[in-house]
Design a protein around this motif. Structure first.
Motif, mmCIF file in Angstrom:
data_model
loop_
_atom_site.group_PDB
_atom_site.id
_atom_site.type_symbol
_atom_site.label_atom_id
_atom_site.label_comp_id
_atom_site.label_asym_id
_atom_site.label_seq_id
_atom_site.Cartn_x
_atom_site.Cartn_y
_atom_site.Cartn_z
ATOM 1 N N SER A 136 21.948 58.050 35.749
ATOM 2 C CA SER A 136 23.349 58.391 36.008
ATOM 3 C C SER A 136 23.821 59.328 34.897
ATOM 4 O O SER A 136 23.280 59.308 33.788
ATOM 5 N N GLU A 137 24.839 60.117 35.189
ATOM 6 C CA GLU A 137 25.216 61.203 34.276
ATOM 7 C C GLU A 137 25.571 60.680 32.886
ATOM 8 O O GLU A 137 26.430 59.798 32.746
ATOM 9 N N GLY A 160 14.044 62.168 20.110
ATOM 10 C CA GLY A 160 13.264 63.328 20.546
ATOM 11 C C GLY A 160 13.980 64.623 20.199
ATOM 12 O O GLY A 160 15.045 64.615 19.599
ATOM 13 N N LYS A 161 13.324 65.736 20.583
ATOM 14 C CA LYS A 161 13.910 67.046 20.274
ATOM 15 C C LYS A 161 14.291 67.754 21.583
ATOM 16 O O LYS A 161 13.938 67.293 22.654
ATOM 17 N N ASN A 162 14.944 68.877 21.430
ATOM 18 C CA ASN A 162 15.287 69.747 22.569
ATOM 19 C C ASN A 162 15.953 68.981 23.714
ATOM 20 O O ASN A 162 15.568 69.140 24.874
ATOM 21 N N VAL A 163 16.910 68.155 23.379
ATOM 22 C CA VAL A 163 17.536 67.343 24.423
ATOM 23 C C VAL A 163 18.488 68.220 25.244
ATOM 24 O O VAL A 163 19.336 68.913 24.694
ATOM 25 N N ARG A 164 18.298 68.177 26.545
ATOM 26 C CA ARG A 164 19.201 68.932 27.434
ATOM 27 C C ARG A 164 19.545 68.072 28.631
ATOM 28 O O ARG A 164 18.731 67.252 29.063
ATOM 29 N N ALA A 165 20.756 68.282 29.162
ATOM 30 C CA ALA A 165 21.143 67.518 30.351
ATOM 31 C C ALA A 165 21.634 68.473 31.419
ATOM 32 O O ALA A 165 22.277 69.484 31.112
ATOM 33 N N ASP A 166 21.282 68.164 32.638
ATOM 34 C CA ASP A 166 21.765 68.966 33.756
ATOM 35 C C ASP A 166 22.074 67.990 34.880
ATOM 36 O O ASP A 166 21.172 67.555 35.607
ATOM 37 N N GLY A 167 23.381 67.612 34.990
ATOM 38 C CA GLY A 167 23.762 66.610 35.984
ATOM 39 C C GLY A 167 23.087 65.290 35.688
ATOM 40 O O GLY A 167 23.207 64.761 34.570
ATOM 41 N N THR A 192 19.921 64.787 35.312
ATOM 42 C CA THR A 192 18.570 64.960 34.755
ATOM 43 C C THR A 192 18.638 65.314 33.265
ATOM 44 O O THR A 192 19.368 66.230 32.881
ATOM 45 N N ILE A 193 17.903 64.552 32.467
ATOM 46 C CA ILE A 193 17.815 64.864 31.035
ATOM 47 C C ILE A 193 16.379 65.295 30.742
ATOM 48 O O ILE A 193 15.436 64.671 31.239
ATOM 49 N N THR A 194 16.210 66.359 29.956
ATOM 50 C CA THR A 194 14.849 66.680 29.487
ATOM 51 C C THR A 194 14.843 66.679 27.969
ATOM 52 O O THR A 194 15.837 67.040 27.332
#
Lengths: 281, 306
Positions: free
Chosen positions: B234-235, B248-255, B257-259
């Protein structure tokens, strides 16, 4: 040991790929044809001797000798062609197809591969000479009771000429493609053939220059000179003195030329081994 | 054996006229390793193998196989080789073919006979022992070639594209054979285009291009190393994301989805616990392991071979 394994492989290849069978059948056909021809000529010779007061048993011997030599002349040609045809592909073909790779990576010397192939084909060629020349001599002897003089040395020289062509072919095949090898060997053989005729005609015409051209061509490729010596050895004594024809010789190659032929063969074998030993596969 | 390395090369080079086939190959393959040799077409792989096997003479550099310099005949008795395209004397039957090669290895008759029976069984060709190789399919030729490469129970085996003609069953067989070779301590030098096969079978790989080793990698490190992770949940709130930076590193979120990138997979349970503690619904956590193909593209580049 490696040499013998490769020689056996070569033998097996000749039989599996029907090379031996084809050679045998062609040889047999030739011997049969010769025998039929000899049968009719023999009949005619006997009639001539009966009808003419000038014909003697000695002239009969000359007829037989000339006709048998004519047969051996063809045998000589056939075994030389066979020697070149069968071996032109032996190394070149295995190199281009890649089958050589699984042999060369085994614990044997590269020279053993060359010697093995040489030995295998040398034995096959010997059988071929025995089949064809033997067939002709046997046929002549059975039909007329005639036996050629100096048969053993004559046949040995014919075998030497064929072995020489075979060894030169293997040497070319260790470096060049099958087609290039075939072209080179046929070219060399043609040169020797023409040179031999130039020498003979030159000798009859007393042209020293023409004889020398012939000798030089024999030095480049001695196979035809060896045949002429073989024919000289087997020629009946009377013909030796008077005759000139395709099966006898106006200018007889010397024993030194035969030794040269033998050394040439050894040199060609050495070149074959050396080239194959050093080349990338 | 005098060397811990089955294969050791220093600046091995091969030049054909103006054409440089191998620029300078330096490699060390420890004994008992299953080593993958990778590179685009025209990278000099086959020439390199041919130099090691004594088929092609190097223009410069040196190499040792099983501790001995190239060209040593006694070493060849302990080496097996499956050539690419498996061109064999196809007028021989399988039995005759193996007998010939066993004799060339100098194997005693009795031992050879038993070994041939065993190998034909292993590669599944016992019923075809008396058939000439010309009647064989590509896959059967490859199997008989493999049997040939194993005849002398070698210490070092070169397999040049061993699975290229094989169906899945055949590939599985090759994989099993390589596995059993590894267990026996045999060194395997594998040249293959099938990266998935290499990934399953090899301990270590070398990437080569233009006749040089660009990189060697332990395949285990591909599994154990830095991993990119995709999480579906969930967002998340922005403060949840900044908390993730601890793990972790390079954390990004898109709606939804987290990478992010983690240093090892062992962190994944901690991430799950953290997200759940933050009140998020977690649907999936997927580690995106770097595949050998990705690594190949990274190292060798996408321009490929010629």
């Amino acid at each position: 040991m490696g040499t013998w394994i490769i020689a056996r492989l070569t033998f097996r290849e000749a039989s599996r790929r029907k090379i031996a069978l084809t050679g045998f059948l062609l040889g047999l056909a030739f011997v049969i044809l010769f025998s039929i021809g000899f049968f009719y000529i023999n009949q005619q010779v006997r009639q001539n001797v009966q009808n003419s007061p000038f014909q003697s048993p000695i002239t009969m011997q000359e007829y037989y000798n000339t006709f048998t030599l004519a047969g051996l002349y063809v045998v000589n040609f056939l075994i030389i062609v066979m020697a070149a045809l069968v071996t032109a592909d032996t190394l070149a073909g295995e190199i281009s197809s890649g089958t050589i790779q699984s042999l060369v990576t085994k614990p044997l010397r590269r020279s053993e591969i060359v010697f093995g192939k040489w030995l295998g084909y040398a034995i096959l060629l010997a059988l071929y000479v025995v089949l064809m020349a033997g067939g002709i001599l046997l046929s002549t002897a059975l039909q007329s009771g005639y036996s050629m003089p100096n048969v053993l040395s004559g046949l040995a020289l014919m075998y030497l000429a064929a072995l020489l062509v075979m060894t030169i072919t293997i040497a070319c095949s260790s470096r060049f493609s099958t087609l290039a090898t075939g072209g080179m060997v046929i070219g060399l053989y043609g040169l020797a053939f023409v040179g031999s005729w130039v020498e003979q005609i030159g000798s009859l015409m007393n042209s020293t220059a023409a004889v020398q051209v012939g000798i030089v061509s024999s030095l480049i490729m001695p196979s035809e000179a060896i045949w002429r010596r073989a024919a000289f050895e087997m020629t009946a004594p009377l013909s030796r003195m008077i005759s000139f024809g395709p099966f006898s010789s106006a200018s007889v190659p010397s024993p030194a030329m035969m030794i040269y032929g033998g050394l040439y063969l050894l040199a060609a074998l050495w070149i074959a081994v050396r080239q194959f030993d050093r080349r990338d596969l | 054996m005098s060397s811990e390395f089955a294969i050791e090369t220093q600046e091995l080079r091969k030049q054909y006229g103006d054409n440089l086939a191998v620029r300078g190959l330096s490699l060390q393959v420890p004994q008992g390793e299953v080593f993958g040799f990778l590179g685009p077409n025209g990278a000099g792989k086959t020439t390199s193998i041919k130099m090691l096997l004594g088929l092609v003479f190097p223009s410069a550099g040196s190499a040792r196989l099983l501790g001995e310099p190239l060209g040593n005949r006694s070493v060849r008795a302990r080496i097996g080789f499956l050539p690419e395209h498996f061109r064999f004397h196809d007028w021989l039957s399988a039995g005759e073919f193996l007998t010939l090669h066993g004799e060339l290895y100098g194997m005693p008759k009795e031992q050879l006979r038993a070994r041939i029976r065993e190998l034909l069984e292993l590669v599944g060709l016992t019923p075809f022992e008396h058939k000439q190789l010309r009647t064989y399919s590509k896959g059967m030729l490859q199997r008989i070639g493999l049997a040939q490469a194993l005849l002398n129970d070698p210490l070092l085996v070169f397999l040049d594209e061993p699975t290229s003609g094989l169906d899945p069953v055949g590939r599985r067989l090759v994989r099993d054979i390589i596995h059993s070779l590894r267990q026996k301590g045999t060194t395997v030098f594998l040249n293959s285009h099938l990266l998935s096969e290499v990934e399953i079978t090899c301990d270590r790989v070398a990437f080569i291009k233009q006749g040089e080793v660009l990189r060697t990698s332990q395949l285990k490190s591909l599994v154990d190393g830095e991993t990119s992770v995709t999480i579906r949940c969930s967002e998340p709130a922005p403060e949840t994301l900044s908390g993730l930076e601890q793990l972790g590193k390079n954390v990004r979120a898109d709606g939804d989805t987290i990478t992010l990138t983690v240093s090892e997979e062992a962190v994944l349970p901690a991430i799950t616990r953290y997200l759940v503690a933050q009140g998020l619904d977690v649907y999936a956590i997927t580690p995106q392991r770097l595949s050998l193909e990705d690594l190949f593209m990274q190292v060798v580049g996408t321009d490929g071979g010629l």
